[in-house]
Design a protein around this motif. Structure first.
Motif, PDB file in Angstrom:
ATOM      1  N   VAL A 112     -20.206 -19.418  -6.302  1.00  0.00           N
ATOM      2  CA  VAL A 112     -20.666 -18.483  -7.330  1.00  0.00           C
ATOM      3  C   VAL A 112     -20.856 -17.097  -6.714  1.00  0.00           C
ATOM      4  O   VAL A 112     -20.417 -16.086  -7.277  1.00  0.00           O
ATOM      5  CB  VAL A 112     -21.977 -18.978  -7.989  1.00  0.00           C
ATOM      6  N   ILE A 113     -21.492 -17.037  -5.547  1.00  0.00           N
ATOM      7  CA  ILE A 113     -21.708 -15.762  -4.863  1.00  0.00           C
ATOM      8  C   ILE A 113     -20.375 -15.101  -4.540  1.00  0.00           C
ATOM      9  O   ILE A 113     -20.189 -13.901  -4.765  1.00  0.00           O
ATOM     10  CB  ILE A 113     -22.570 -15.962  -3.600  1.00  0.00           C
ATOM     11  N   ALA A 114     -19.430 -15.878  -4.025  1.00  0.00           N
ATOM     12  CA  ALA A 114     -18.104 -15.331  -3.692  1.00  0.00           C
ATOM     13  C   ALA A 114     -17.425 -14.771  -4.946  1.00  0.00           C
ATOM     14  O   ALA A 114     -16.808 -13.700  -4.894  1.00  0.00           O
ATOM     15  CB  ALA A 114     -17.235 -16.396  -3.038  1.00  0.00           C
ATOM     16  N   SER A 164     -15.774  -9.927  -7.851  1.00  0.00           N
ATOM     17  CA  SER A 164     -15.783  -9.126  -9.076  1.00  0.00           C
ATOM     18  C   SER A 164     -16.315  -7.719  -8.795  1.00  0.00           C
ATOM     19  O   SER A 164     -15.758  -6.732  -9.290  1.00  0.00           O
ATOM     20  CB  SER A 164     -16.644  -9.815 -10.135  1.00  0.00           C
ATOM     21  N   GLU A 165     -17.381  -7.619  -8.000  1.00  0.00           N
ATOM     22  CA  GLU A 165     -17.922  -6.297  -7.642  1.00  0.00           C
ATOM     23  C   GLU A 165     -16.883  -5.465  -6.894  1.00  0.00           C
ATOM     24  O   GLU A 165     -16.734  -4.267  -7.172  1.00  0.00           O
ATOM     25  CB  GLU A 165     -19.166  -6.452  -6.766  1.00  0.00           C
ATOM     26  N   ARG A 166     -16.197  -6.088  -5.938  1.00  0.00           N
ATOM     27  CA  ARG A 166     -15.167  -5.348  -5.180  1.00  0.00           C
ATOM     28  C   ARG A 166     -14.071  -4.856  -6.102  1.00  0.00           C
ATOM     29  O   ARG A 166     -13.601  -3.718  -5.979  1.00  0.00           O
ATOM     30  CB  ARG A 166     -14.574  -6.236  -4.074  1.00  0.00           C
TER      31      ARG A 166
END
Length: 189
Positions: A176-178, A183-185
């Motif tokens: 989930v973190i990945a 998505s942020e990148r």
């Protein structure tokens, strides 16, 4: 309209509680019935993951703050101490990345920690413009207390989960973190 954002107080189409119904019990505490939404791509009801992560973080963060505040630490300091316990000599940028803090917050937290005698900043030999951050003796003592608090809170959070469930939860949260980091990148580029 999904039950997760239905605020009218009227029953939802699937009979699940609305936010108003859950919070109007005469107190500030939210009743522990999950907000659920049906994902049209699935046939099962799913708890919105954002909500679950938010609730888990809030409870964990409050438990840590309650314990670390008793040690005289201010918000932001415990996670920096925890990181430095395992990564002494790292840079402010490393701390920001590892502790998921913005640069200005790290600058402020480190300044207060330096004033309190918890850390020391030293110029790196290879680049004198970059400071490495080290724990002082008082900082090592505080970091040890933070690690004890972390163990206590983790024990509470892990209650009722066996080793396989713990490993599975960690693996799923890593994924989930990945996903969110990717998505942020993508949004930044």
């Amino acid at each position: 309209m999904t039950p997760a954002n239905h605020h009218s107080g009227e029953p939802t189409s699937d009979g699940s509680p609305t936010l108003d119904q859950r919070t109007s019990k005469g107190s500030n505490a939210i009743e522990r019935k999950p907000l659920r939404t049906t994902d049209p791509r699935n046939t099962i009801e799913l708890e919105p993951i954002h909500h679950q992560l938010l609730v888990a973080f809030s409870h964990s963060n409050r438990a840590m703050q309650m314990r670390t505040r008793a040690c005289g630490l201010k918000p932001g300091q415990p996670k920096v101490l925890e990181h430095l316990a395992f990564h002494e000599g790292c840079t402010q940028q490393d701390i920001a990345r590892a502790c998921v803090m913005d640069k200005s917050t790290v600058t402020s937290v480190l300044g207060r920690m330096e004033e309190a005698g918890l850390i020391e900043r030293r110029a790196k030999a290879e680049d004198r413009r970059v400071a490495a951050v080290f724990l002082s003796e008082a900082g090592r003592s505080a970091a040890s207390k933070v690690l004890d608090c972390r163990t206590e809170v983790d024990t509470i959070a892990w209650a009722g989960l066996d080793e396989q469930e713990r490993a599975q939860l960690c693996s799923l949260l890593d994924r989930v973190i990945a996903n969110l980091e990717q998505s942020e990148r993508e949004e930044r580029s």
